[in-house]
Design an enzyme around this catalytic site. Structure first.
Site, short mmCIF file in Angstrom:
data_model
loop_
_atom_site.label_atom_id
_atom_site.label_comp_id
_atom_site.label_asym_id
_atom_site.label_seq_id
_atom_site.Cartn_x
_atom_site.Cartn_y
_atom_site.Cartn_z
N GLN A 297 39.76 26.26 41.55
CA GLN A 297 38.77 26.42 42.62
C GLN A 297 37.46 25.67 42.34
O GLN A 297 36.51 25.81 43.10
CB GLN A 297 38.47 27.91 42.85
CG GLN A 297 39.67 28.73 43.32
CD GLN A 297 40.18 28.32 44.70
OE1 GLN A 297 39.52 27.60 45.45
NE2 GLN A 297 41.37 28.79 45.04
N ASP B 187 40.50 27.59 34.08
CA ASP B 187 41.28 27.47 35.31
C ASP B 187 40.37 26.81 36.36
O ASP B 187 39.46 27.44 36.89
CB ASP B 187 41.74 28.87 35.74
CG ASP B 187 42.39 28.88 37.12
OD1 ASP B 187 42.34 27.85 37.82
OD2 ASP B 187 42.94 29.93 37.50
N CYS C 215 46.04 37.32 45.11
CA CYS C 215 46.58 37.15 43.75
C CYS C 215 45.56 37.56 42.70
O CYS C 215 45.44 36.91 41.65
CB CYS C 215 47.05 35.72 43.50
SG CYS C 215 48.38 35.21 44.57
N1 PMP Z 1 43.95 29.97 39.80
C1 PMP Z 1 43.14 30.13 40.85
C2 PMP Z 1 41.71 30.51 40.62
C3 PMP Z 1 43.63 29.91 42.14
O1 PMP Z 1 42.83 30.07 43.19
C4 PMP Z 1 44.99 29.54 42.31
C5 PMP Z 1 45.57 29.31 43.68
N2 PMP Z 1 45.32 30.33 44.60
C6 PMP Z 1 45.78 29.39 41.17
C7 PMP Z 1 45.22 29.61 39.94
C8 PMP Z 1 47.21 28.99 41.26
O2 PMP Z 1 47.33 27.71 41.76
P1 PMP Z 1 48.76 27.10 42.12
O3 PMP Z 1 49.43 28.10 43.00
O4 PMP Z 1 48.44 25.83 42.82
O5 PMP Z 1 49.48 26.89 40.83
#
Ligand code: PMP
Length: 404
Positions: free
Chosen positions: A202, A199, A363
Site C-alpha cells: 500500500q 510490506d 484481510c
Molecule cells: N499487504 C497489504 C497491506 C495489502 O493491502 C495486500 C492486498 N490487499 C496484500 C498484502 C496482499 O497483496 P496481494 O494479494 O497482491 O498478494
C-alpha cells in the site's frame, strides 16, 4: 500542474457506466485500474515477441529475455535498490512475504525464536508466519495499535529480546491509511541486530519508496496495485541476505547444474525464480512503473493527499460518521461506519449508485478485533480519482444513511 482529466483518458474503464450511473471506482486499495499503455505493452509483446526467456538461442527468446531483464532494471530504479540481483519477481506481495517467512525461517529460526509483526497487518503478513509457527514452533509478537490507528512505538521497543529474529511490518495500513515510521522501525531493529521486512503493497502506489534510505532488509509489493498487471510482484532483498537464504521452490531457471547426486543453484536473483516467469507481466509492470514515474510520485502523492483530506473533511460532516484511523501521517485510504448501518448494506447500496467501495474485514481481522468492529466500509483513492468523485461518495453515504 497535475491534470487529472488528462490522466483519466489513459484509463478506458473509468468511462464505464454501472446500473446506468457513471462508475465511481474507489476500491483502489484492492486493485487499481490499468492505463492503456500497460495493456498495449503486453499485447505488443504477445503479438510480436513471445518466446520463453533465458534458455533460448533464437532471436525471439533473446528479445523476450532482454525485455524481462530490462523490466527488472526498471524495478530496481523504482525502488532505488543497489543491484538487479536484489530484485526477485514473484506473483505478488503475498508470495514475497511467504518466500521470506519460509526461507528465512528455514535458515535462521528455530523453536522459541520470535518474529515481531503489528496489529495492523494484512493476513498475508500474519498467516505466513503462523505457518512457520506450526512447522517450527516460532512465536509471533505483536506491536499494538493506539486509538488513532498508529503503532505504539514505545511498546515496539519493549518486544525485543534475545530470541527476536526478524521484524515484519506494513509500510501503510490497507484499512486505516496509517503510514508507519519505517525508518525508525528499522533503526530500532538494527540496533538489536535484527533484519526488517516491509510490506509495501500500500505504499508503492502512492509515494516514492527508496529502499536504501528506508534501510529495510526486505521489501514486498504487488504489480496490480501499482497500475501493473495481476500475477506479478516483487521481493527486494539485500544481497547479503538473499545470498544466505535457501531457495524457495525447485525447478528450471533456478539451478546451476543438476545431477541426481548434486545440484547447484543459480546466482541471484534467479535462485528464487523457479519455472517460467510471467515475462509478459514483468513488461507490463515496468511500463506501469514508467507511467507513474513520468507523472511523478510526488505529484501523485500530492493529488491523493489532497483528495484524502477533502474526503475526511466531507465525511466527518455526515451525522453518525465514525472514521477508523486518524493518524497524523494518513495515506489514501478512508475506513468508516455510519451509525449502526451494517458495512455490507452501505457497500451494496453505494454500489447501486455506481460507487465501488470495499466492505468487510479487509484481510485484517485482528485489527477489526482491536477496534471492536466486524468490518468497515473502505474508500481508497488512486491517481485518477477526482474531487467530484469524493462529492459523489459523500452524497451517496448521506442518501443511504437517510434510508435507514
Ligand atoms: N499487504 C497489504 C497491506 C495489502 O493491502 C495486500 C492486498 N490487499 C496484500 C498484502 C496482499 O497483496 P496481494 O494479494 O497482491 O498478494
Amino acid at each position: 500542474m497535475y491534470d487529472v482529466a488528462e490522466v483519466r483518458k489513459d484509463f478506458p474503464i473509468l468511462g464505464r457506466e454501472v446500473y446506468g450511473k457513471p462508475l465511481v471506482y474507489l476500491d483502489n486499495a484492492a486493485t487499481v485500474q490499468k492505463p492503456r499503455q500497460v495493456v498495449e505493452a503486453m499485447s505488443e509483446e504477445y503479438y510480436n515477441v513471445n518466446a520463453n526467456v533465458h534458455r533460448g538461442v533464437h532471436f525471439l527468446s533473446q528479445q523476450a529475455t532482454e525485455l524481462h531483464e530490462a523490466a527488472r532494471e526498471t524495478v530496481r530504479r523504482f525502488l532505488n535498490a543497489r543491484s538487479t540481483a536484489e530484485i526477485v519477481f514473484t506473483r505478488g506481495t503475498t508470495e514475497s512475504i511467504n518466500l521470506v517467512a519460509a526461507c528465512f525461517g528455514e535458515a535462521f529460526m528455530r523453536e522459541g525464536d520470535e518474529v515481531i509483526v503489528s496489529e495492523m497487518e494484512h493476513h498475508a503478513n500474519i498467516v505466513s508466519w503462523q505457518l512457520l509457527q506450526a512447522r517450527k514452533g516460532i512465536r509471533l509478537r505483536v506491536i499494538p495499535v493506539d486509538d488513532r490507528g498508529q503503532l505504539r512505538m514505545d511498546e515496539y521497543e519493549r518486544l525485543f529480546n534475545e530470541r527476536t529474529r526478524i521484524v515484519s511490518v506494513t509500510h501503510v495500513s490497507n484499512v486505516l491509511g496509517t503510514v508507519n515510521p519505517v525508518r525508525r522501525i528499522v533503526d530500532v531493529a538494527h540496533a538489536h541486530g535484527v533484519p526488517v521486512l516491509i510490506d509495501g503493497a500500500q505504499s508503492t502506489p502512492h509515494f516514492a519508496v527508496d529502499v536504501q534510505s528506508l534501510g529495510c532488509d526486505f521489501f514486498a509489493f504487488s504489480g496490480h496495485k501499482v497500475y501493473g498487471p495481476t500475477g506479478i510482484g516483487v521481493l527486494y532483498g539485500k544481497e547479503e541476505w538473499l545470498d544466505r537464504l535457501p531457495p524457495y521452490m525447485g525447478g528450471g531457471e533456478m539451478i546451476g547444474h543438476v545431477s541426481f547426486e548434486h545440484t547447484t543453484f543459480a546466482d541471484l536473483p534467479l535462485k528464487f525464480e523457479a519455472g517460467t516467469p510471467d515475462y509478459v507481466a514483468s513488461t507490463g509492470l515496468a511500463r506501469a512503473l514508467d507511467y507513474v514515474s513520468a507523472l511523478g510520485m510526488d505529484a501523485i502523492q500530492a493529488h491523493e493527499r489532497d483528495l484524502t483530506r477533502y474526503a475526511l473533511e466531507r465525511l466527518r460532516q455526515i451525522p453518525g460518521m465514525r472514521i477508523l484511523g486518524e493518524a497524523d501521517d494518513h495515506d489514501a485510504v478512508v475506513s468508516f461506519l455510519v451509525g449502526n448501518i451494517h458495512h455490507l448494506d452501505m457497500g451494496t447500496l453505494l454500489d447501486r449508485l455506481g460507487i465501488a467501495v470495499r466492505t468487510g474485514h479487509h484481510c485484517a481481522e485482528p485489527l477489526m478485533q482491536r477496534f471492536g468492529v466486524e468490518g468497515t466500509v473502505r474508500a481508497s483513492f488512486a491517481l485518477y480519482n477526482t474531487h467530484a468523485e469524493v462529492d459523489a461518495l459523500a452524497e451517496g453515504i448521506t442518501r443511504v444513511a437517510k434510508m435507514f
